[in-house]
Design a protein around this motif. Sequence first.
Motif, PDB file in Angstrom:
ATOM      1  N   TRP A 213       0.847  -0.536   0.197  1.00  0.00           N
ATOM      2  CA  TRP A 213      -0.254   0.040  -0.305  1.00  0.00           C
ATOM      3  C   TRP A 213       0.763   1.406  -0.113  1.00  0.00           C
ATOM      4  O   TRP A 213       0.795   2.236  -0.302  1.00  0.00           O
ATOM      5  CB  TRP A 213      -1.053   0.167   0.875  1.00  0.00           C
ATOM      6  CG  TRP A 213      -1.869  -1.530   0.980  1.00  0.00           C
ATOM      7  CD1 TRP A 213      -2.169  -2.092   1.973  1.00  0.00           C
ATOM      8  CD2 TRP A 213      -3.312  -0.922  -0.070  1.00  0.00           C
ATOM      9  NE1 TRP A 213      -2.963  -2.761   1.853  1.00  0.00           N
ATOM     10  CE2 TRP A 213      -3.321  -2.307   0.301  1.00  0.00           C
ATOM     11  CE3 TRP A 213      -2.900  -0.466  -1.233  1.00  0.00           C
ATOM     12  CZ2 TRP A 213      -4.382  -2.445  -0.888  1.00  0.00           C
ATOM     13  CZ3 TRP A 213      -4.238  -1.321  -2.117  1.00  0.00           C
ATOM     14  CH2 TRP A 213      -4.693  -2.228  -1.845  1.00  0.00           C
TER      15      TRP A 213
ATOM     16  N   PHE B  73      -8.559  12.044   0.584  1.00  0.00           N
ATOM     17  CA  PHE B  73      -8.164  10.881   0.681  1.00  0.00           C
ATOM     18  C   PHE B  73      -9.425   9.876   0.703  1.00  0.00           C
ATOM     19  O   PHE B  73      -9.332   8.521   0.172  1.00  0.00           O
ATOM     20  CB  PHE B  73      -8.954  10.583   2.872  1.00  0.00           C
ATOM     21  CG  PHE B  73      -8.504   9.322   3.168  1.00  0.00           C
ATOM     22  CD1 PHE B  73      -7.956   8.546   3.671  1.00  0.00           C
ATOM     23  CD2 PHE B  73     -10.374   9.042   3.448  1.00  0.00           C
ATOM     24  CE1 PHE B  73      -7.521   7.179   4.540  1.00  0.00           C
ATOM     25  CE2 PHE B  73     -10.603   7.422   3.589  1.00  0.00           C
ATOM     26  CZ  PHE B  73      -9.076   6.840   3.671  1.00  0.00           C
ATOM     27  N   THR B  74      -9.875  10.500  -0.234  1.00  0.00           N
ATOM     28  CA  THR B  74     -11.273   9.288  -1.023  1.00  0.00           C
ATOM     29  C   THR B  74     -10.886  10.196  -1.977  1.00  0.00           C
ATOM     30  O   THR B  74     -11.216   8.556  -2.841  1.00  0.00           O
ATOM     31  CB  THR B  74     -13.385  10.170  -0.946  1.00  0.00           C
ATOM     32  OG1 THR B  74     -12.383  12.021  -1.058  1.00  0.00           O
ATOM     33  CG2 THR B  74     -13.533  10.240   0.275  1.00  0.00           C
TER      34      THR B  74
ATOM     35  N   ARG C  41      -8.306   6.754  -2.224  1.00  0.00           N
ATOM     36  CA  ARG C  41      -9.123   5.181  -2.203  1.00  0.00           C
ATOM     37  C   ARG C  41     -10.230   4.742  -3.376  1.00  0.00           C
ATOM     38  O   ARG C  41     -10.520   3.803  -3.679  1.00  0.00           O
ATOM     39  CB  ARG C  41     -10.087   5.468  -0.857  1.00  0.00           C
ATOM     40  CG  ARG C  41     -11.034   3.874  -0.277  1.00  0.00           C
ATOM     41  CD  ARG C  41     -11.184   3.560   1.453  1.00  0.00           C
ATOM     42  NE  ARG C  41     -11.623   2.923   1.278  1.00  0.00           N
ATOM     43  CZ  ARG C  41     -13.127   2.337   1.859  1.00  0.00           C
ATOM     44  NH1 ARG C  41     -14.091   3.588   1.863  1.00  0.00           N
ATOM     45  NH2 ARG C  41     -13.907   1.171   2.084  1.00  0.00           N
ATOM     46  N   LYS C  42     -10.518   5.646  -4.465  1.00  0.00           N
ATOM     47  CA  LYS C  42     -11.385   5.811  -5.469  1.00  0.00           C
ATOM     48  C   LYS C  42      -9.994   5.198  -6.113  1.00  0.00           C
ATOM     49  O   LYS C  42     -10.043   3.960  -6.677  1.00  0.00           O
ATOM     50  CB  LYS C  42     -11.631   6.589  -5.702  1.00  0.00           C
ATOM     51  CG  LYS C  42     -12.766   7.295  -5.385  1.00  0.00           C
ATOM     52  CD  LYS C  42     -13.723   8.062  -6.151  1.00  0.00           C
ATOM     53  CE  LYS C  42     -15.211   8.828  -5.048  1.00  0.00           C
ATOM     54  NZ  LYS C  42     -15.738   9.648  -5.031  1.00  0.00           N
TER      55      LYS C  42
ATOM     56  N   SER D  26      -8.656  -0.435   2.478  1.00  0.00           N
ATOM     57  CA  SER D  26      -9.546  -0.238   3.139  1.00  0.00           C
ATOM     58  C   SER D  26      -9.543   1.036   3.844  1.00  0.00           C
ATOM     59  O   SER D  26      -7.799   1.878   3.598  1.00  0.00           O
ATOM     60  CB  SER D  26     -10.216  -1.862   4.474  1.00  0.00           C
ATOM     61  OG  SER D  26      -8.284  -1.480   5.476  1.00  0.00           O
ATOM     62  N   GLU D  27     -10.737   1.811   4.040  1.00  0.00           N
ATOM     63  CA  GLU D  27     -10.087   2.542   4.419  1.00  0.00           C
ATOM     64  C   GLU D  27      -9.002   2.872   5.915  1.00  0.00           C
ATOM     65  O   GLU D  27      -8.437   3.403   6.507  1.00  0.00           O
ATOM     66  CB  GLU D  27     -11.610   3.007   5.451  1.00  0.00           C
ATOM     67  CG  GLU D  27     -11.514   4.608   6.378  1.00  0.00           C
ATOM     68  CD  GLU D  27     -12.801   5.500   6.508  1.00  0.00           C
ATOM     69  OE1 GLU D  27     -13.104   5.611   7.743  1.00  0.00           O
ATOM     70  OE2 GLU D  27     -14.137   4.592   5.886  1.00  0.00           O
ATOM     71  N   LYS D  28      -9.030   2.403   6.979  1.00  0.00           N
ATOM     72  CA  LYS D  28      -8.900   1.447   8.119  1.00  0.00           C
ATOM     73  C   LYS D  28      -7.383   1.645   7.561  1.00  0.00           C
ATOM     74  O   LYS D  28      -5.911   2.539   7.858  1.00  0.00           O
ATOM     75  CB  LYS D  28      -8.730   0.265   8.730  1.00  0.00           C
ATOM     76  CG  LYS D  28      -7.853   0.291  10.063  1.00  0.00           C
ATOM     77  CD  LYS D  28      -8.209  -1.173  11.051  1.00  0.00           C
ATOM     78  CE  LYS D  28      -7.128  -1.492  12.271  1.00  0.00           C
ATOM     79  NZ  LYS D  28      -7.554  -2.806  12.276  1.00  0.00           N
TER      80      LYS D  28
ATOM     81  N   LEU E 124      -5.485   2.086   4.871  1.00  0.00           N
ATOM     82  CA  LEU E 124      -5.479   3.640   3.783  1.00  0.00           C
ATOM     83  C   LEU E 124      -4.848   4.822   4.927  1.00  0.00           C
ATOM     84  O   LEU E 124      -3.668   5.137   5.067  1.00  0.00           O
ATOM     85  CB  LEU E 124      -6.404   4.095   3.066  1.00  0.00           C
ATOM     86  CG  LEU E 124      -5.858   5.375   2.452  1.00  0.00           C
ATOM     87  CD1 LEU E 124      -4.163   5.621   1.115  1.00  0.00           C
ATOM     88  CD2 LEU E 124      -7.338   5.746   1.053  1.00  0.00           C
ATOM     89  N   THR E 125      -6.103   4.074   6.229  1.00  0.00           N
ATOM     90  CA  THR E 125      -5.214   5.850   7.223  1.00  0.00           C
ATOM     91  C   THR E 125      -4.094   5.345   7.976  1.00  0.00           C
ATOM     92  O   THR E 125      -3.426   6.073   8.312  1.00  0.00           O
ATOM     93  CB  THR E 125      -6.461   5.585   8.599  1.00  0.00           C
ATOM     94  OG1 THR E 125      -7.608   6.090   7.422  1.00  0.00           O
ATOM     95  CG2 THR E 125      -6.117   6.769   9.485  1.00  0.00           C
TER      96      THR E 125
END
Length: 134
Positions: free
Chosen positions: A34, A50-51, A54-55, A61-63, A65-66
Amino acid sequence: MRTVETVTDATSSWDPYEQGCPSRDLLDRIGDKWSILVLGELGEHGTSRFTELRKRLSGVSEKMLTQTLRALERDGLVLRTVHPEVPVRVEYELTPLGHTLRGPLRGLTQWSLQHMAEVLAAREAYDVRTGQTG
C-alpha cells in the motif's frame, strides 16, 4: 539535536543486514504494497484527498489507507494538510523527500510489469513441482 551533517555522517554505520538497524523499518515501509501504491498515486496525481486516493487504490480499506498515510507522514514522505473549512478538507501530497522515491519505485513497477509473465510461469511450475495449488 542532530544536524544534517551528523545524520549524513551516520549513514556509513547503517547496515540493513544488521539486526536493529533502523533502515530495516524504512525498507519495510517503502516496500509495503500500500505504501508503494500511495506513493505512486501521489507522485502521478499530485495533491489528493483521502476519498480520491481510496477510489484510485482499488481494494484498500479505509483503515489500511489511514494507517499507511500516517506511517508515510511520520517518515517524512507524505505531507498532510488540513484546511479549516466547513466541512474540513484534508489533502495529502509527497514531500520533497517523498519525491526522491519516485524514480526507484517507478523502476520497480516497470520491472514487475515487464516480468509478470515470467513470474507467473515460475509460480505455476513451482506449484506443479511441489504439488501446491497456488
